[in-house]
Design a protein around this motif. Structure first.
Motif, PDB file in Angstrom:
ATOM      1  N   VAL A 157       1.295  -1.463   0.258  1.00  0.00           N
ATOM      2  CA  VAL A 157      -0.215  -0.018   0.219  1.00  0.00           C
ATOM      3  C   VAL A 157       1.368   1.601  -0.007  1.00  0.00           C
ATOM      4  CG1 VAL A 157      -1.838   1.260   0.825  1.00  0.00           C
ATOM      5  CG2 VAL A 157      -1.881  -1.359   1.282  1.00  0.00           C
TER       6      VAL A 157
ATOM      7  N   THR B 264       2.004   2.220  -3.729  1.00  0.00           N
ATOM      8  CA  THR B 264       0.964   2.748  -4.087  1.00  0.00           C
ATOM      9  C   THR B 264       0.236   4.232  -3.282  1.00  0.00           C
ATOM     10  OG1 THR B 264      -0.552   0.437  -4.359  1.00  0.00           O
ATOM     11  CG2 THR B 264      -1.767   2.094  -4.237  1.00  0.00           C
TER      12      THR B 264
ATOM     13  N   ARG C 246       2.434   4.262  -7.443  1.00  0.00           N
ATOM     14  CA  ARG C 246       1.448   3.832  -8.827  1.00  0.00           C
ATOM     15  C   ARG C 246       0.030   4.835  -8.891  1.00  0.00           C
ATOM     16  NH1 ARG C 246      -1.794  -1.257  -6.820  1.00  0.00           N
ATOM     17  NH2 ARG C 246      -3.200  -1.228  -9.282  1.00  0.00           N
ATOM     18  N   LEU C 247       0.146   5.807  -8.163  1.00  0.00           N
ATOM     19  CA  LEU C 247      -1.021   7.339  -7.300  1.00  0.00           C
ATOM     20  C   LEU C 247       0.038   8.434  -9.204  1.00  0.00           C
ATOM     21  CD1 LEU C 247      -2.453   7.714  -4.255  1.00  0.00           C
ATOM     22  CD2 LEU C 247      -3.093   6.364  -6.403  1.00  0.00           C
TER      23      LEU C 247
ATOM     24  N   VAL D  51      -5.058  11.028  -0.324  1.00  0.00           N
ATOM     25  CA  VAL D  51      -4.858  10.792  -2.290  1.00  0.00           C
ATOM     26  C   VAL D  51      -5.214  12.015  -2.877  1.00  0.00           C
ATOM     27  CG1 VAL D  51      -6.621   9.387  -3.143  1.00  0.00           C
ATOM     28  CG2 VAL D  51      -5.349   7.823  -1.561  1.00  0.00           C
TER      29      VAL D  51
ATOM     30  N   VAL E 222      -8.064   3.734  -6.991  1.00  0.00           N
ATOM     31  CA  VAL E 222      -8.009   3.348  -5.972  1.00  0.00           C
ATOM     32  C   VAL E 222      -9.548   4.334  -5.299  1.00  0.00           C
ATOM     33  CG1 VAL E 222      -6.764   4.743  -3.541  1.00  0.00           C
ATOM     34  CG2 VAL E 222      -5.661   3.907  -5.634  1.00  0.00           C
TER      35      VAL E 222
ATOM     36  N   ALA F 216     -12.036   2.493  -2.275  1.00  0.00           N
ATOM     37  CA  ALA F 216     -12.495   3.733  -1.103  1.00  0.00           C
ATOM     38  C   ALA F 216     -13.618   3.670  -0.495  1.00  0.00           C
ATOM     39  CB  ALA F 216     -11.994   4.625  -1.583  1.00  0.00           C
TER      40      ALA F 216
ATOM     41  N   ASN G  80      -2.371  -2.029   6.272  1.00  0.00           N
ATOM     42  CA  ASN G  80      -2.974  -0.751   4.469  1.00  0.00           C
ATOM     43  C   ASN G  80      -2.971   1.267   4.663  1.00  0.00           C
ATOM     44  OD1 ASN G  80      -4.888   0.640   2.900  1.00  0.00           O
ATOM     45  ND2 ASN G  80      -5.779  -1.139   2.551  1.00  0.00           N
TER      46      ASN G  80
ATOM     47  N   LYS H 202       0.520   4.559   4.542  1.00  0.00           N
ATOM     48  CA  LYS H 202       0.490   6.476   4.365  1.00  0.00           C
ATOM     49  C   LYS H 202       1.151   7.437   4.973  1.00  0.00           C
ATOM     50  CE  LYS H 202      -3.655   8.436   6.813  1.00  0.00           C
ATOM     51  NZ  LYS H 202      -4.070   7.097   8.263  1.00  0.00           N
TER      52      LYS H 202
ATOM     53  N   CYS I 142      -8.408  -5.410   0.980  1.00  0.00           N
ATOM     54  CA  CYS I 142      -7.770  -4.140   0.585  1.00  0.00           C
ATOM     55  C   CYS I 142      -6.372  -4.045   0.583  1.00  0.00           C
ATOM     56  CB  CYS I 142      -8.610  -3.008   0.600  1.00  0.00           C
ATOM     57  SG  CYS I 142     -10.402  -3.074   0.477  1.00  0.00           S
TER      58      CYS I 142
ATOM     59  N   MET J 290      -4.375  -1.566  -2.591  1.00  0.00           N
ATOM     60  CA  MET J 290      -5.230  -0.682  -2.711  1.00  0.00           C
ATOM     61  C   MET J 290      -5.428   0.054  -0.967  1.00  0.00           C
ATOM     62  SD  MET J 290      -6.780  -0.558  -5.352  1.00  0.00           S
ATOM     63  CE  MET J 290      -5.074  -0.825  -6.533  1.00  0.00           C
ATOM     64  N   PRO J 291      -5.325   1.462  -1.059  1.00  0.00           N
ATOM     65  CA  PRO J 291      -5.502   1.773   0.221  1.00  0.00           C
ATOM     66  C   PRO J 291      -6.873   2.137   0.311  1.00  0.00           C
ATOM     67  CG  PRO J 291      -4.080   3.078  -1.859  1.00  0.00           C
ATOM     68  CD  PRO J 291      -4.106   2.643  -2.484  1.00  0.00           C
TER      69      PRO J 291
END
Length: 322
Positions: A64, A67, A71-72, A112, A134, A138, A183, A187, A254, A259-260
């Motif tokens: 995560v 990601t 990924r973002l 995000v 994402v 969410a 997860n 962040k 998730c 996937m966050p």
């Protein structure tokens, strides 16, 4: 040039520390709140368990966190530290403003939005497909948590006694700790990873993030705990245990997909589902609606604020020849 890079790293490192404390204040209380009516897990024990999970679980998987970093958008390259700093700043401002207005929201959703806006404003490559995926996950997580909690609550109601419920509470809380560390909690690690320029957070970094998170939890427990355990539903111990189990399974699933999702969103949805298992009258719908409205506002506010600040800073630096 080298001095500027070092300064950017130091600034983002300081922001990462503040972000970890705020994450604890915002998320830690919510994680403990669902089981406050059962004495199986005392707050001090719960904070220690959460801290241990945040130190150890990321050593096994940081999907995560990656990601958030890769990924973002391209936050691992040039300009990534500046954009990440702006994204976190915007996320904290959005959450603070909404919370002050009585609309507690998801810090993960704000991040995000902040990353998306800051990436676009700074001219970094942002993956629209990854952001959309994402956000779709969410959005689905609270509904999945609600459905799972409805099923779990019905099963517990018919199959368990109060003594056994305490055991289920221990299992549910342990699952929540693992789920958060695998997860939502990552962040925090993503910010440290960008600051340090590494692709994986080592043990000292997970330990620092966990300790700072615990400090924030101590501060934020009364407020965050009250918002979820009392405002959304007329809660009984059964509801809290069902919500713990359901949200834990949802968030772990998730995490496996990288996937966050927001644990607070999953818990809120699960509490509503658990309350509805004994009739919708237990759910305080106006309070639930306020939280949903805050979620809806969080993403565009984060995108707009971070994008505006990032573009302004970028243009100012170009004008100054930096």
């Amino acid at each position: 040039m080298g001095g500027r890079v070092q300064l950017d790293a130091v600034v983002l490192g300081a922001v990462a520390c503040v972000f970890a404390v705020v994450s604890g204040a915002n998320d830690g209380g919510a994680l403990l709140a669902t089981g406050l009516k059962l004495p199986s897990v005392r707050p001090a024990t719960g904070i220690l368990a959460l801290t241990a999970a945040l130190v150890l679980v990321p050593l096994a998987s940081q999907r995560v966190a990656l990601t958030f970093v890769t990924r973002l958008g391209g936050f691992g390259g040039p300009g990534g530290r500046q954009a990440m700093t702006i994204a976190v700043f915007a996320a904290l401002v959005v959450v603070a403003v909404l919370s002050a207005s009585g609309r507690p929201t998801s810090l993960t959703l704000a991040v995000v939005g902040g990353l998306t806006g800051a990436g676009v404003g700074w001219g970094l490559p942002v993956s629209g497909g990854a952001v959309a995926l994402v956000l779709a996950v969410a959005l689905a997580a609270p509904f999945i948590g609600a459905l799972a909690a409805w099923v779990v609550a019905r099963l517990l109601l018919g199959l368990t006694t109060r003594r056994r419920l305490r055991r289920w509470h221990l299992a549910g809380f342990a699952l929540q700790c693992v789920a958060y560390a695998a997860n939502d909690g990552q962040k925090m690690l993503s910010v440290f990873m960008i600051a340090m320029g590494v692709s994986r957070a080592p043990l000292p970094v997970t330990s620092v993030a966990a300790v700072l998170f615990a400090a924030g939890t101590l501060y934020g427990l009364p407020r965050a705990g009250r918002a979820l355990s009392r405002e959304i539903i007329v809660s009984r111990p059964l509801h809290g245990v069902a919500a713990e189990l359901a949200s834990g399974v949802t968030v772990v699933g998730c995490a496996v997909a990288g996937m966050p999702v927001s644990m607070t969103q999953a818990i809120a949805g699960a509490l509503i589902g658990a309350g509805m298992s004994q009739g919708g009258g237990r759910v305080r719908w106006p309070a639930a609606l306020r939280i949903v409205v805050a979620w809806v506002l969080t993403l565009p506010a984060g995108v707009l604020l971070a994008g505006t600040v990032a573009l302004a800073v970028r243009l100012a630096e170009k004008g100054a020849g930096v």
